[in-house]
Design a protein around this motif. Structure first.
Motif, mmCIF file in Angstrom:
data_model
loop_
_atom_site.group_PDB
_atom_site.id
_atom_site.type_symbol
_atom_site.label_atom_id
_atom_site.label_comp_id
_atom_site.label_asym_id
_atom_site.label_seq_id
_atom_site.Cartn_x
_atom_site.Cartn_y
_atom_site.Cartn_z
ATOM 1 N N ALA A 1 0.904 -1.222 0.009
ATOM 2 C CA ALA A 1 -0.035 -0.143 -0.151
ATOM 3 C C ALA A 1 0.666 1.306 -0.005
ATOM 4 C CB ALA A 1 -1.084 -0.111 1.099
ATOM 5 N N PHE A 2 1.939 1.355 0.618
ATOM 6 C CA PHE A 2 2.715 2.515 0.678
ATOM 7 C C PHE A 2 3.895 2.722 -0.244
ATOM 8 C CE2 PHE A 2 0.959 1.235 4.766
ATOM 9 C CZ PHE A 2 -0.097 2.560 4.937
ATOM 10 N N SER A 3 3.054 2.895 -1.305
ATOM 11 C CA SER A 3 4.159 3.705 -2.484
ATOM 12 C C SER A 3 4.345 4.945 -2.333
ATOM 13 C CB SER A 3 3.303 3.167 -3.738
ATOM 14 O OG SER A 3 2.320 3.879 -3.775
ATOM 15 N N PRO A 4 4.801 5.654 -3.362
ATOM 16 C CA PRO A 4 5.120 7.166 -3.241
ATOM 17 C C PRO A 4 3.861 7.769 -2.943
ATOM 18 C CG PRO A 4 6.226 6.259 -5.160
ATOM 19 C CD PRO A 4 5.542 5.002 -4.624
ATOM 20 N N PRO A 5 3.999 9.024 -2.503
ATOM 21 C CA PRO A 5 2.922 9.820 -1.869
ATOM 22 C C PRO A 5 1.628 9.866 -2.785
ATOM 23 C CG PRO A 5 4.817 10.956 -1.389
ATOM 24 C CD PRO A 5 5.083 9.718 -2.299
ATOM 25 N N PRO A 6 0.427 10.181 -2.146
ATOM 26 C CA PRO A 6 -0.904 10.125 -3.012
ATOM 27 C C PRO A 6 -0.721 9.891 -4.535
ATOM 28 C CG PRO A 6 -1.213 11.505 -1.179
ATOM 29 C CD PRO A 6 0.312 11.147 -1.304
ATOM 30 N N SER A 7 -1.155 8.762 -4.923
ATOM 31 C CA SER A 7 -1.350 8.686 -6.558
ATOM 32 C C SER A 7 -2.613 7.653 -6.698
ATOM 33 C CB SER A 7 -0.141 8.056 -6.966
ATOM 34 O OG SER A 7 0.105 6.678 -6.428
ATOM 35 N N TRP A 8 -2.622 7.465 -8.067
ATOM 36 C CA TRP A 8 -3.828 6.801 -8.387
ATOM 37 C C TRP A 8 -3.565 5.164 -7.755
ATOM 38 C CZ3 TRP A 8 -8.462 5.934 -9.828
ATOM 39 C CH2 TRP A 8 -8.876 4.678 -10.498
ATOM 40 N N ALA A 9 -2.424 4.548 -7.166
ATOM 41 C CA ALA A 9 -2.301 3.180 -6.768
ATOM 42 C C ALA A 9 -2.691 3.387 -5.287
ATOM 43 C CB ALA A 9 -0.798 3.205 -6.845
ATOM 44 N N TRP A 10 -2.958 4.493 -4.680
ATOM 45 C CA TRP A 10 -3.421 4.727 -3.257
ATOM 46 C C TRP A 10 -4.890 4.574 -3.291
ATOM 47 C CZ3 TRP A 10 -1.286 7.507 1.367
ATOM 48 C CH2 TRP A 10 0.205 7.421 1.438
ATOM 49 N N LEU A 11 -5.353 5.362 -4.370
ATOM 50 C CA LEU A 11 -6.971 5.132 -4.325
ATOM 51 C C LEU A 11 -7.388 3.775 -4.804
ATOM 52 C CD1 LEU A 11 -7.492 8.517 -6.512
ATOM 53 C CD2 LEU A 11 -8.062 7.915 -4.055
ATOM 54 N N LYS A 12 -6.675 3.050 -5.616
ATOM 55 C CA LYS A 12 -6.966 1.666 -6.016
ATOM 56 C C LYS A 12 -6.939 0.717 -4.608
ATOM 57 C CE LYS A 12 -5.090 -0.388 -9.387
ATOM 58 N NZ LYS A 12 -4.266 -0.993 -10.588
ATOM 59 N N THR A 13 -5.886 1.103 -3.844
ATOM 60 C CA THR A 13 -5.453 0.268 -2.807
ATOM 61 C C THR A 13 -6.732 0.465 -1.514
ATOM 62 O OG1 THR A 13 -3.370 0.208 -3.127
ATOM 63 C CG2 THR A 13 -3.902 -0.238 -0.815
ATOM 64 N N LEU A 14 -7.015 1.785 -1.230
ATOM 65 C CA LEU A 14 -8.107 2.248 -0.521
ATOM 66 C C LEU A 14 -9.560 1.605 -0.943
ATOM 67 C CD1 LEU A 14 -6.988 5.771 0.372
ATOM 68 C CD2 LEU A 14 -6.989 3.696 1.956
ATOM 69 N N ALA A 15 -9.864 1.708 -2.255
ATOM 70 C CA ALA A 15 -10.915 1.156 -2.743
ATOM 71 C C ALA A 15 -11.160 -0.365 -2.496
ATOM 72 C CB ALA A 15 -11.202 1.311 -4.268
ATOM 73 N N ALA A 16 -9.927 -1.168 -2.884
ATOM 74 C CA ALA A 16 -9.852 -2.497 -2.708
ATOM 75 C C ALA A 16 -9.999 -2.668 -1.089
ATOM 76 C CB ALA A 16 -8.685 -2.974 -3.044
ATOM 77 N N LEU A 17 -9.458 -2.071 -0.259
ATOM 78 C CA LEU A 17 -9.270 -2.357 1.239
ATOM 79 C C LEU A 17 -10.657 -2.196 1.733
ATOM 80 C CD1 LEU A 17 -7.682 -2.845 3.747
ATOM 81 C CD2 LEU A 17 -7.236 -0.618 3.943
ATOM 82 N N GLY A 18 -11.596 -1.187 1.163
ATOM 83 C CA GLY A 18 -12.736 -1.114 1.537
ATOM 84 C C GLY A 18 -13.709 -2.023 1.321
ATOM 85 N N ALA A 19 -13.461 -2.582 0.045
ATOM 86 C CA ALA A 19 -14.221 -3.798 -0.530
ATOM 87 C C ALA A 19 -14.062 -4.923 0.072
ATOM 88 C CB ALA A 19 -13.934 -3.960 -1.985
ATOM 89 N N THR A 20 -12.848 -4.966 0.728
ATOM 90 C CA THR A 20 -12.483 -6.294 1.518
ATOM 91 C C THR A 20 -13.203 -6.200 3.070
ATOM 92 O OG1 THR A 20 -10.330 -6.510 0.241
ATOM 93 C CG2 THR A 20 -10.483 -7.506 2.356
ATOM 94 N N TYR A 21 -13.194 -4.991 3.279
ATOM 95 C CA TYR A 21 -13.809 -4.873 4.718
ATOM 96 C C TYR A 21 -15.322 -5.408 4.465
ATOM 97 C CZ TYR A 21 -15.729 -2.523 8.809
ATOM 98 O OH TYR A 21 -16.313 -2.228 9.751
ATOM 99 N N LEU A 22 -15.880 -4.436 3.679
ATOM 100 C CA LEU A 22 -17.353 -4.757 3.600
ATOM 101 C C LEU A 22 -17.801 -6.161 3.396
ATOM 102 C CD1 LEU A 22 -18.403 -1.583 1.477
ATOM 103 C CD2 LEU A 22 -18.744 -1.815 4.084
ATOM 104 N N ALA A 23 -16.812 -6.883 2.456
ATOM 105 C CA ALA A 23 -17.097 -8.292 2.012
ATOM 106 C C ALA A 23 -16.986 -9.186 3.270
ATOM 107 C CB ALA A 23 -16.392 -8.726 0.755
ATOM 108 N N GLU A 24 -16.017 -8.690 4.016
ATOM 109 C CA GLU A 24 -15.784 -9.563 5.165
ATOM 110 C C GLU A 24 -17.044 -9.383 6.377
ATOM 111 O OE1 GLU A 24 -15.059 -11.370 8.617
ATOM 112 O OE2 GLU A 24 -15.211 -9.240 8.674
ATOM 113 N N ARG A 25 -17.571 -8.166 6.613
ATOM 114 C CA ARG A 25 -18.612 -7.850 7.390
ATOM 115 C C ARG A 25 -19.887 -8.477 6.656
ATOM 116 N NH1 ARG A 25 -18.212 -5.737 12.205
ATOM 117 N NH2 ARG A 25 -19.805 -4.662 11.768
ATOM 118 N N PHE A 26 -20.005 -8.451 5.526
ATOM 119 C CA PHE A 26 -21.200 -9.126 4.838
ATOM 120 C C PHE A 26 -21.304 -10.461 4.838
ATOM 121 C CE2 PHE A 26 -24.112 -10.284 1.056
ATOM 122 C CZ PHE A 26 -25.125 -9.742 1.629
ATOM 123 N N PHE A 27 -20.192 -11.172 4.219
ATOM 124 C CA PHE A 27 -20.241 -12.680 4.101
ATOM 125 C C PHE A 27 -19.456 -13.337 5.140
ATOM 126 C CE2 PHE A 27 -19.871 -11.108 -0.278
ATOM 127 C CZ PHE A 27 -20.877 -11.476 -0.785
#
Length: 87
Positions: A44-70
Motif C-alpha cells: 500500500a505504501f508506494s510514493p505519496p498519494p497517487s492512483w495506486a493509493w486510491l486503488k488500494t483504498l478502494a480494494a481495502l474498503g471492498a475487502t472490509y465490506l465483503a468480510e462484514r457481509f459474508f
C-alpha cells in the motif's frame, strides 16, 4: 533497484515467519488476518498519494465490506483482489 526488491522480499518473509517462531503465541485462526495486513502494508505504501493509493483504498474498503457481509475472510480477500484488478 535490485537491492530494494531484495530488502522488501526479506521484510515480507520476516513479517510472516517471525510470529510463528514462538509456539503458543499465535493461533492458526490469526494467520489469515496477519497475512492480509502484512501484504497490505508492503504493497500500500508506494510514493505519496497517487492512483495506486486510491486503488488500494478502494480494494481495502471492498475487502472490509465483503468480510462484514459474508463473514468469510477468503471470499473477502477475493473480492478485494478482484476490485483492485478491475481498477
Amino acid at each position: 533497484m535490485t537491492l530494494a526488491v531484495l530488502f522488501l522480499a526479506l521484510g515480507t518473509f520476516l513479517i510472516r515467519f517471525l510470529p510463528w517462531r514462538r509456539p503458543g503465541r499465535l493461533h492458526l485462526a490469526q494467520a489469515g488476518p496477519a497475512l492480509v495486513v502484512a501484504l497490505f502494508l508492503v504493497s500500500a505504501f508506494s510514493p505519496p498519494p497517487s492512483w495506486a493509493w486510491l486503488k488500494t483504498l478502494a480494494a481495502l474498503g471492498a475487502t472490509y465490506l465483503a468480510e462484514r457481509f459474508f463473514r468469510n475472510l477468503g471470499l473477502a480477500v477475493l473480492v478485494g483482489m478482484a476490485l483492485y484488478a478491475l481498477l
